[in-house]
Each structure stands twice: as structure tokens, then as C-alpha cells.
Design a protein around this motif. Structure first.
Motif, short mmCIF file in Angstrom:
data_model
loop_
_atom_site.label_atom_id
_atom_site.label_comp_id
_atom_site.label_asym_id
_atom_site.label_seq_id
_atom_site.Cartn_x
_atom_site.Cartn_y
_atom_site.Cartn_z
N LEU A 1 4.74 -29.13 -74.86
CA LEU A 1 4.91 -27.83 -75.48
C LEU A 1 3.55 -27.21 -75.77
N VAL A 2 3.54 -25.88 -75.81
CA VAL A 2 2.32 -25.15 -76.15
C VAL A 2 2.56 -24.41 -77.46
N THR B 1 9.06 -23.55 -77.12
CA THR B 1 10.07 -23.51 -78.19
C THR B 1 10.77 -24.86 -78.30
N THR B 2 11.41 -25.06 -79.43
CA THR B 2 12.21 -26.27 -79.59
C THR B 2 13.38 -26.25 -78.61
N SER C 1 5.63 -21.73 -83.79
CA SER C 1 4.40 -22.29 -84.34
C SER C 1 4.31 -23.79 -84.10
N GLU C 2 3.10 -24.29 -84.24
CA GLU C 2 2.86 -25.72 -84.12
C GLU C 2 3.73 -26.51 -85.09
N GLN C 3 3.89 -26.02 -86.30
CA GLN C 3 4.69 -26.72 -87.31
C GLN C 3 6.15 -26.87 -86.87
N ARG C 4 6.69 -25.89 -86.18
CA ARG C 4 8.07 -25.98 -85.69
C ARG C 4 8.19 -26.92 -84.50
N VAL D 1 16.15 -28.28 -73.62
CA VAL D 1 16.49 -28.05 -72.21
C VAL D 1 15.89 -29.16 -71.36
N ALA D 2 14.64 -29.50 -71.59
CA ALA D 2 14.00 -30.58 -70.83
C ALA D 2 14.76 -31.89 -71.00
#
Length: 93
Positions: A62-63, A46-47, A69-72, A52-53
Motif C-alpha cells: 500500500l502507498v 486504501t484498506t 492515511s498511513e494510520q488507516r 481486494v488483493a
């Protein structure tokens, strides 16, 4: 199945759907580790995981097969993986 366990000391999950304390938990975990933040890789979906990272001072990937979604995820500007196999291959290379 992908034999990734050797790359993790611990998996930390949250019971709170909105992950209000994820930053605090992450910072606490980093302080407990014998490694500097720049040697730690945060893997998220997630974004918010990306945020957090950043707050923890760690690297992040990110996965795209999780909560968002990939777009987000693309605007985060970090490596994005479409499968665990792809992630495993990158980590082990």
C-alpha cells in the motif's frame, strides 16, 4: 518519471467511486493472466484495495500518499510506502 512501466502489464481503474465491483474485476484479471496469484503484486492506497488483493489471492503493498492515511493503512499489516521512489527502490531491489 520513475520508469515503473516495465513492471506492469496493465493498469485497471474504476469509474465507480465506491468500487463495488473491484473484487470481481480483480478476480477476472487474475484468471486471464498466465501467472499464478502468488506471483502478482497488487499496489493500492486504501484498506479496500488490501481486501481486494486478499480476495484475489495476490500479494499487496500500500502507498500512504493516496486516498487513505498511513494510520488507516497500517493495520492491514502489509508493506507501506511513503513515496513512489521508495516503492520503485523496493521493487527493483
Amino acid at each position: 518519471f520513475f520508469r515503473l512501466q516495465v513492471h506492469f502489464l496493465r493498469l485497471i481503474g474504476m469509474n465507480d467511486y465506491y468500487a463495488h465491483s473491484k473484487v470481481e474485476n480483480g478476480k477476472l484479471w487474475v484468471r486471464q493472466l498466465p501467472y499464478p496469484p502468488e506471483d502478482i503484486l497488487f499496489i493500492g492506497d486504501t484498506t479496500h484495495d488490501f481486501e481486494v488483493a486478499r480476495a484475489m489471492g495476490t500479494d499487496c503493498v500500500l502507498v500512504s500518499f493516496g486516498h487513505q492515511s498511513e494510520q488507516r493503512l497500517i493495520p492491514c499489516g502489509v508493506p507501506l510506502f511513503d513515496s513512489l521512489k521508495e516503492l520503485q527502490d523496493r521493487i527493483l531491489s
